[in-house]
Write a protein that holds these residues in place. Structure first.
Motif, PDB file in Angstrom:
ATOM      1  N   LEU A   1      51.250  25.691  44.266  1.00 52.12           N
ATOM      2  CA  LEU A   1      52.427  25.361  44.664  1.00 52.12           C
ATOM      3  C   LEU A   1      53.330  24.504  43.805  1.00 52.12           C
ATOM      4  N   ILE A   2      54.494  24.848  43.222  1.00 55.42           N
ATOM      5  CA  ILE A   2      55.221  23.897  42.276  1.00 55.42           C
ATOM      6  C   ILE A   2      56.476  23.872  42.785  1.00 55.42           C
ATOM      7  N   GLY A   3      57.031  22.686  42.036  1.00 55.78           N
ATOM      8  CA  GLY A   3      58.742  22.482  42.261  1.00 55.78           C
ATOM      9  C   GLY A   3      58.953  21.156  41.761  1.00 55.78           C
ATOM     10  N   ASP A   4      60.357  20.688  41.788  1.00 52.42           N
ATOM     11  CA  ASP A   4      60.606  19.370  41.432  1.00 52.42           C
ATOM     12  C   ASP A   4      60.275  18.535  42.502  1.00 52.42           C
ATOM     13  N   ASN A   5      60.328  17.186  42.527  1.00 52.87           N
ATOM     14  CA  ASN A   5      60.110  16.160  43.606  1.00 52.87           C
ATOM     15  C   ASN A   5      61.310  16.482  44.483  1.00 52.87           C
ATOM     16  N   GLY A   6      60.949  16.418  45.596  1.00 55.71           N
ATOM     17  CA  GLY A   6      61.863  16.728  46.734  1.00 55.71           C
ATOM     18  C   GLY A   6      62.269  18.153  47.038  1.00 55.71           C
ATOM     19  N   ALA A   7      61.349  18.910  46.506  1.00 56.74           N
ATOM     20  CA  ALA A   7      61.518  20.381  46.746  1.00 56.74           C
ATOM     21  C   ALA A   7      60.989  20.879  48.123  1.00 56.74           C
ATOM     22  N   GLY A   8      60.076  20.047  48.844  1.00 49.59           N
ATOM     23  CA  GLY A   8      59.559  20.237  49.910  1.00 49.59           C
ATOM     24  C   GLY A   8      58.102  20.569  49.660  1.00 49.59           C
ATOM     25  N   LYS A   9      57.511  20.544  48.653  1.00 46.67           N
ATOM     26  CA  LYS A   9      55.881  20.786  48.425  1.00 46.67           C
ATOM     27  C   LYS A   9      55.210  20.060  49.638  1.00 46.67           C
ATOM     28  N   SER A  10      55.434  18.675  49.464  1.00 46.22           N
ATOM     29  CA  SER A  10      54.515  17.937  50.072  1.00 46.22           C
ATOM     30  C   SER A  10      54.535  18.004  51.757  1.00 46.22           C
ATOM     31  N   THR A  11      55.803  18.256  52.105  1.00 51.01           N
ATOM     32  CA  THR A  11      56.248  18.485  53.522  1.00 51.01           C
ATOM     33  C   THR A  11      55.344  19.784  53.863  1.00 51.01           C
ATOM     34  N   LEU A  12      55.446  20.732  53.132  1.00 47.47           N
ATOM     35  CA  LEU A  12      54.689  22.118  53.606  1.00 47.47           C
ATOM     36  C   LEU A  12      53.242  21.855  53.733  1.00 47.47           C
ATOM     37  N   VAL A  13      52.763  21.240  52.708  1.00 46.58           N
ATOM     38  CA  VAL A  13      51.241  20.998  52.728  1.00 46.58           C
ATOM     39  C   VAL A  13      51.000  20.104  53.777  1.00 46.58           C
ATOM     40  N   ARG A  14      51.764  19.135  54.121  1.00 49.58           N
ATOM     41  CA  ARG A  14      51.488  18.308  55.486  1.00 49.58           C
ATOM     42  C   ARG A  14      51.555  19.236  56.822  1.00 49.58           C
TER      43      ARG A  14
ATOM     44  N   SER B   1      50.545  21.165  41.767  1.00 43.87           N
ATOM     45  CA  SER B   1      50.572  20.531  40.377  1.00 43.87           C
ATOM     46  C   SER B   1      52.039  20.427  39.653  1.00 43.87           C
ATOM     47  N   HIS B   2      52.341  19.422  38.992  1.00 40.80           N
ATOM     48  CA  HIS B   2      53.418  19.391  37.983  1.00 40.80           C
ATOM     49  C   HIS B   2      53.026  19.936  36.562  1.00 40.80           C
ATOM     50  N   ASN B   3      51.937  20.072  36.354  1.00 44.01           N
ATOM     51  CA  ASN B   3      51.173  20.518  35.019  1.00 44.01           C
ATOM     52  C   ASN B   3      51.023  22.115  35.008  1.00 44.01           C
TER      53      ASN B   3
END
Length: 261
Positions: free
Chosen positions: A49-62, A216-218
């Motif tokens: 799951l990738i994307g810039d900061n603020g894209a929603g990744k962390s919220t979706l994971v939570r 990951s951002h890598n």
């Protein structure tokens, strides 16, 4: 190139789909973190799951791990709708999360961290005592199955290297009969050698049949490890690709919007 029309509305979950999240929304006051995000994960694969900061990744994971409850949308696990009020409920359904801070207690031994809140006891009624021998043996086996040169389980966490700590956190998550292990930037603070060791642990986890969601951002790491990639932008999953059918350059273009899904 894969058909990306499913990026907005995933197809009906089949036997190979272990988890699907459909039209997930989540707002915090006036901030719409998720605006109808939809992803799928295939059984026994590493999904990135990738994307810039603020894209929603962390919220979706939570939302997937029980930290947040979605405002709307559905989560299906093994073909059944599920609702996670708490992380403990997500864990009971077989979803474990390795957070970026690892959630390890520095002053406790490795085996104690493995069984924190899940201690094994023996005896009867009020006369029950901790079964330290069993917990040490189980932690040693679980860690040894995943990690090469695993640290002794009697060592305190504060004495471990970054790579060893990651291995402990991943093995702990995998050791509880998990269907899915979510990993948030598992090698962000590690050097080259320790990153390679942790990536070996992740591959071993997949080879054992556990499904992995990797944030990951890598992009090089994403290309090395994942089977499937979802791209998030603006609170939506805007594109998906099989890893063998894309490139780091295309993923960057999808993240920035320079290329349409």
């Amino acid at each position: 190139m894969t058909d990306t029309s499913a990026a907005a509305t995933p197809t009906k979950a089949g036997s190979d789909i272990i988890l699907s999240a459909t039209d997930i929304t989540k707002s915090f006051g006036g901030v719409h973190a998720l605006k109808g995000a939809s992803i799928q994960m295939r059984r026994g694969e590493i999904t990135a799951l990738i994307g810039d900061n603020g894209a929603g990744k962390s919220t979706l994971v939570r939302c997937l791990s029980g930290v947040h409850r979605p405002d709307s949308g559905t989560i299906r696990l093994d073909g059944e709708d599920v609702t996670f009020e708490t992380p403990n409920l997500a864990r009971k359904h077989g979803i474990e999360t390795v957070h970026q801070n690892l959630a390890l207690v520095e002053e406790l031994a490795v085996w104690q961290n493995f069984f924190l809140g899940r201690e094994i006891t023996r005896g009867f009624g009020p006369f029950r005592t901790l079964d330290r021998k069993q917990m040490k043996a189980t932690a040693s086996t679980q860690l040894g199955n995943l990690a090469v040169n695993a640290p002794p389980v009697s060592n305190r966490v504060r004495r471990l290297s970054g790579g060893q700590r990651q291995a402990v956190a991943i093995a702990r998550a995998a050791g509880w009969g998990s269907k899915i292990v979510i990993m948030d930037e598992p090698t962000a603070a590690l050097g080259v050698q320790e990153t390679a060791r942790v990536e070996n642990v992740i591959n071993t986890l997949r080879d054992s049949g556990v499904t992995v969601l990797l944030i990951s951002h890598n992009f090089e790491q994403v290309m090395r490890l994942s089977n499937h990639v979802w791209v998030m932008r603006g609170g939506l999953a805007v594109a998906e690709r099989r890893t063998t059918e894309t490139s780091g350059d295309e993923l960057v273009a999808l993240i920035t919007g320079a290329k349409a899904a």
